[in-house]
Motif scaffolding. Sequence first.
Motif, short mmCIF file in Angstrom:
data_model
loop_
_atom_site.label_atom_id
_atom_site.label_comp_id
_atom_site.label_asym_id
_atom_site.label_seq_id
_atom_site.Cartn_x
_atom_site.Cartn_y
_atom_site.Cartn_z
N ARG A 11 38.74 45.18 26.32
CA ARG A 11 38.48 46.29 25.39
C ARG A 11 39.66 47.26 25.36
O ARG A 11 40.07 47.72 24.29
CB ARG A 11 37.21 47.03 25.80
CG ARG A 11 35.92 46.26 25.56
CD ARG A 11 34.71 47.17 25.73
NE ARG A 11 33.48 46.40 25.70
CZ ARG A 11 32.83 45.97 26.77
NH1 ARG A 11 33.32 46.23 27.98
NH2 ARG A 11 31.71 45.27 26.65
N LYS A 45 31.00 49.17 16.50
CA LYS A 45 30.09 48.18 17.08
C LYS A 45 30.63 46.76 17.00
O LYS A 45 30.11 45.86 17.67
CB LYS A 45 28.73 48.24 16.38
CG LYS A 45 28.77 47.91 14.89
CD LYS A 45 27.39 48.01 14.26
CE LYS A 45 27.43 47.65 12.78
NZ LYS A 45 26.08 47.76 12.17
N THR A 46 31.69 46.54 16.22
CA THR A 46 32.26 45.19 16.11
C THR A 46 33.27 44.90 17.22
O THR A 46 33.72 43.77 17.37
CB THR A 46 32.97 44.99 14.76
OG1 THR A 46 34.11 45.86 14.69
CG2 THR A 46 32.02 45.29 13.59
N ASN A 52 32.61 42.10 19.75
CA ASN A 52 31.18 41.81 19.61
C ASN A 52 30.92 40.72 18.58
O ASN A 52 29.78 40.48 18.21
CB ASN A 52 30.42 43.09 19.23
CG ASN A 52 28.94 42.98 19.55
OD1 ASN A 52 28.55 42.32 20.51
ND2 ASN A 52 28.12 43.62 18.74
N THR A 56 31.01 36.82 17.89
CA THR A 56 31.06 35.55 18.61
C THR A 56 31.89 34.54 17.82
O THR A 56 31.54 34.18 16.70
CB THR A 56 29.64 34.99 18.83
OG1 THR A 56 28.87 35.94 19.58
CG2 THR A 56 29.69 33.67 19.59
N LEU A 84 34.21 36.09 22.56
CA LEU A 84 34.00 37.26 21.72
C LEU A 84 35.34 37.74 21.19
O LEU A 84 36.35 37.73 21.91
CB LEU A 84 33.32 38.37 22.51
CG LEU A 84 31.94 38.04 23.11
CD1 LEU A 84 31.46 39.19 23.99
CD2 LEU A 84 30.94 37.74 22.01
N SER A 144 37.47 40.47 18.07
CA SER A 144 37.45 41.60 17.14
C SER A 144 38.36 41.27 15.97
O SER A 144 39.50 40.85 16.16
CB SER A 144 37.92 42.89 17.82
OG SER A 144 36.98 43.34 18.77
#
Length: 349
Positions: A187, A200-201, A204, A206, A218, A220
């Motif tokens: 992150r 929120k993406t 997150n 898949t 995962l 982005s």
Amino acid sequence: ICNEQNNSPAGDRLPTTLPSVFAIHCFGCSAMTMYTSFAQHANEHNLVLVAPEGIKNSWNARHCCGYALDNQLDDVGFLSNIQSALSNEFTFINPQFTYATGWSNGGFMVMHASELFRGIAPISGFIAGIESELKSGDISGGKPLFIHQGMDDPFVRPTGCCHDPNLPKCCCNIAADTCTDVMDVARNWALEVNECKNDKTLLNETSYTDTDEGIRCLTSSNCNANTTICTYEHSGHFNRPSFDRAFPMANEVVNFFARDACEVNDGRWNSVDKTCSCVTEISGPFCLDNVAIRDNGSRMPSISQVFVTIIGLIALVLVTYSIKQLSRHAMNRRSDKYAKVPYTDIEIN
């Protein structure tokens, strides 16, 4: 670079730039460990594989490991020197299009030396802190990250390796001042290096899952560069029975780098055929070469065309010389007033 038939896949048109991938071994391993795992995939994707070997099979990667760490060897400088030597020796290698993957000690190393590479894929080895020169605004376009971690890894814990007595220890005396979870490492990289959108993406989406093997990836999409983390529930440290048999994503790692290289100049990557389709006036297997254009708009000729032209000019000169010699011989036969001229005195106009 030649294939098994000793032919260049790029033909005879130059220049041709190929991405290179450094594959950095674990502590106690050798270069052959990574070569065995990645050579076939690099060859299939038309990438140049570089498998260096650390002194006493170790790398100085800030917190890990062995002789190189204990003696504070400059392994970042070592890798940088390899880059320079290869680019000076081979015209198809450009340090701007160099990537790196590493396992365990090698994973720590590629993160520690990430400034050298366009993108990295650390495996079972990660560093929480981000080098200052990699933070947003200091590099253009971000730096792709494809990180892999076993959630049951007993050697490099997914919760991080540190001096905290309340957390499980890692192997080989690997210990940072504080522990940072591998998800937080991904992150932080996504936000600070690749400037992903913090919503929120964030990591997150898949991109891959295999419930039987316990694999989940995962990613982005709202980033300057691809940021992806794959976690493995049942793979440990990818060392049983051996790395090349335990790590299931070697092909995907190489494909990750190949796609990124192809998209530098807006090429379109085909993962099935492992080919990159270029836009107008961009050439090469990965669309990394600008096609030279003459003033009148025509393309520069290929090497074979230049060679044929040179042969033609040589032939023309020989024909012209022969005609002159025949003419002089005929003139000598028609008139005795012309003295025979020694060969060494003949002038060719």
